[in-house]
Motif scaffolding. Sequence first.
Motif, short mmCIF file in Angstrom:
data_model
loop_
_atom_site.label_atom_id
_atom_site.label_comp_id
_atom_site.label_asym_id
_atom_site.label_seq_id
_atom_site.Cartn_x
_atom_site.Cartn_y
_atom_site.Cartn_z
N ALA A 217 0.84 -1.21 0.00
CA ALA A 217 0.00 0.00 0.00
C ALA A 217 0.87 1.25 0.00
N GLY A 218 1.97 1.22 0.77
CA GLY A 218 2.89 2.36 0.79
C GLY A 218 3.50 2.62 -0.57
N ILE A 219 3.83 1.55 -1.30
CA ILE A 219 4.41 1.70 -2.64
C ILE A 219 3.41 2.34 -3.59
N LEU A 220 2.16 1.91 -3.53
CA LEU A 220 1.12 2.51 -4.39
C LEU A 220 0.95 3.99 -4.07
N LEU A 221 0.98 4.34 -2.80
CA LEU A 221 0.87 5.75 -2.40
C LEU A 221 2.10 6.54 -2.84
N ALA A 222 3.27 5.91 -2.84
CA ALA A 222 4.49 6.59 -3.30
C ALA A 222 4.40 6.88 -4.79
N PHE A 223 3.84 5.96 -5.56
CA PHE A 223 3.64 6.23 -6.99
C PHE A 223 2.68 7.40 -7.19
N ASN A 224 1.72 7.53 -6.29
CA ASN A 224 0.74 8.61 -6.39
C ASN A 224 1.34 9.98 -6.06
N ALA A 225 2.55 9.98 -5.51
CA ALA A 225 3.19 11.24 -5.14
C ALA A 225 3.74 11.99 -6.35
N LYS A 226 3.77 11.36 -7.48
CA LYS A 226 4.25 12.01 -8.70
C LYS A 226 3.17 11.93 -9.77
N LYS A 227 2.92 13.04 -10.45
CA LYS A 227 1.80 13.11 -11.39
C LYS A 227 2.04 12.28 -12.64
N LYS A 228 3.24 12.37 -13.21
CA LYS A 228 3.50 11.68 -14.46
C LYS A 228 4.67 10.72 -14.31
N TRP A 229 4.47 9.56 -14.84
CA TRP A 229 5.52 8.54 -14.85
C TRP A 229 5.71 8.05 -16.29
N ASN A 230 6.93 7.67 -16.61
CA ASN A 230 7.11 7.01 -17.90
C ASN A 230 7.63 5.59 -17.65
N LYS A 231 7.40 4.74 -18.61
CA LYS A 231 7.70 3.31 -18.45
C LYS A 231 9.17 3.07 -18.10
N LYS A 232 10.04 3.82 -18.74
CA LYS A 232 11.47 3.59 -18.54
C LYS A 232 11.88 3.90 -17.11
N THR A 233 11.38 5.02 -16.57
CA THR A 233 11.71 5.42 -15.20
C THR A 233 11.21 4.38 -14.20
N VAL A 234 9.96 3.96 -14.36
CA VAL A 234 9.39 2.96 -13.46
C VAL A 234 10.20 1.67 -13.52
N SER A 235 10.54 1.26 -14.72
CA SER A 235 11.31 0.03 -14.90
C SER A 235 12.66 0.11 -14.21
N LEU A 236 13.35 1.25 -14.38
CA LEU A 236 14.68 1.42 -13.78
C LEU A 236 14.60 1.46 -12.26
N LEU A 237 13.60 2.14 -11.71
CA LEU A 237 13.46 2.23 -10.26
C LEU A 237 13.16 0.86 -9.65
N LEU A 238 12.27 0.12 -10.27
CA LEU A 238 11.94 -1.20 -9.74
C LEU A 238 13.11 -2.17 -9.89
N GLN A 239 13.86 -2.01 -10.98
CA GLN A 239 15.05 -2.85 -11.15
C GLN A 239 16.08 -2.53 -10.08
N GLU A 240 16.28 -1.23 -9.82
CA GLU A 240 17.22 -0.83 -8.77
C GLU A 240 16.79 -1.37 -7.42
N SER A 241 15.49 -1.33 -7.16
CA SER A 241 14.96 -1.84 -5.89
C SER A 241 15.26 -3.33 -5.73
N ALA A 242 14.97 -4.09 -6.80
CA ALA A 242 15.19 -5.54 -6.74
C ALA A 242 16.67 -5.87 -6.57
N GLU A 243 17.52 -5.13 -7.27
CA GLU A 243 18.96 -5.40 -7.19
C GLU A 243 19.52 -5.06 -5.81
N LYS A 244 19.09 -3.91 -5.27
CA LYS A 244 19.56 -3.52 -3.94
C LYS A 244 19.05 -4.49 -2.89
N ALA A 245 17.79 -4.88 -2.99
CA ALA A 245 17.22 -5.84 -2.05
C ALA A 245 17.92 -7.19 -2.14
#
Length: 442
Positions: free
Chosen positions: A271-299
């Motif tokens: 739920a926190g992740i969904l709310l964090a996405f809501n904190a920014k008005k516009k997203w593009n596919k590449k940015t979302v992909s890179l952020l989630l990839q960074e998250s998975a790699e760091k984790a």
Amino acid sequence: MNVSFLQVMVFLLAGITVIILLTAKFRVHAFFALMIACFITGLGVSMGMTNVITVIKDGFGNIMRSLGFIIVLGTALGILLEHTGSTKVMAGYILKKVGERNAALALSITGFIVGLPVFCDSGYIVLSGLNKSLSKKTGASIVVTSVSLATGLLAVHCLLPPHPGAAAAAGTIGADIGKLISYGIIIAVPAMVVGHLWARYAGNKIEYAIIEEDEIPEDKTAHPSVIKAFLPVIVPILLIAAASFFNEFALTNDWIKNWFVLGDPVVALSAGILLAFNAKKKWNKKTVSLLLQESAEKAGGILVIIGAGGAFGAVLAATKIGDHFSAAFTLNTLGILFPFLLTFILKTAQGSSTVAIITAASIVQPLLPALGLNTEAGKLIAVLAMGAGSMMISHANDAYFWVITKFSGIEMKAMLRVYSTATIFMGLVTLLMVYILSLFIL
């Protein structure tokens, strides 16, 4: 497998020594250090290679099952908060409320709140620019503001999931994560306060100028509103705390039980992740992909350490170390002091709070009955005591120590005098608070 207490102790100490030497002196990744320690300890107590490998796999798998989702989701939430500028919005709001005259206190509170989902080193790096600008603008000592920020972040990093040390200890010991978060926040507040007070007392005695650097252009990207910035942090905490409350009072209403599956840490962090996405008005596919990839790699890097810690714990449990200690010592007289002192020694020796608490949890888990902590409340107290021990002493072998030094421009002598000493007071005050809590819940 029939081994003597002396043999168990010799190879337990050998395993711990290998972990400390490899991680602190030779800078070997903690995963490999822990795995090598598993084999040294397991083979040393005559478990046999096949048995050691089986136990390692079981221990690794069990800890992944309980913590894998929490670590990945917590890491993703922290990265999204950094990317959307939510951390800076929270910092600005807190500063506005406490006033520029209290810039150091504002940074301490900011570190505490931002540190709930964001790891302390990442949080410090993200907020270091704000720290320097506030110090320059208000005339506050850079030593005071830097140590206030650093200790605010450290207080929650050592005590609360989804931070890896506390999460791994809870998984190994079997403590309830919801209650750990609820009580941990309360326990962490005095740690934050004493860190800030010591920073003000000792830091103001040090004459220190900010090292002038090239100005970094301000990010013109629109930041989220205050409400949108805070919601991804506050909502998961409230959901988890509410679920713990209903479980504590054993409410049996099926409707309530169905709804408060939302308080499961995995669901709450999602739920926190969904709310964090809501904190920014516009997203593009590449940015979302890179952020989630960074998250998975760091984790992933964190998870392999936690998994290896679980494996080491499984090896120690297989040696029946608890039975040996119980027969040799009267551990129930030590109580919470044993997990605290063990983690403190490991932290001071090898530097990493995460490795210290993971290693300590592996040793403490089979000793819980002998320590008088083998109850639900006792397990919670044991994890909090280890969290207190993992705060101290942060010095030159701690990566976080150098993050603060590098990004604040403070010389090492001042860091040792102010920050390292602050971590001692934080650990001792936290232990006192854990002891007081134990009087009420044990």
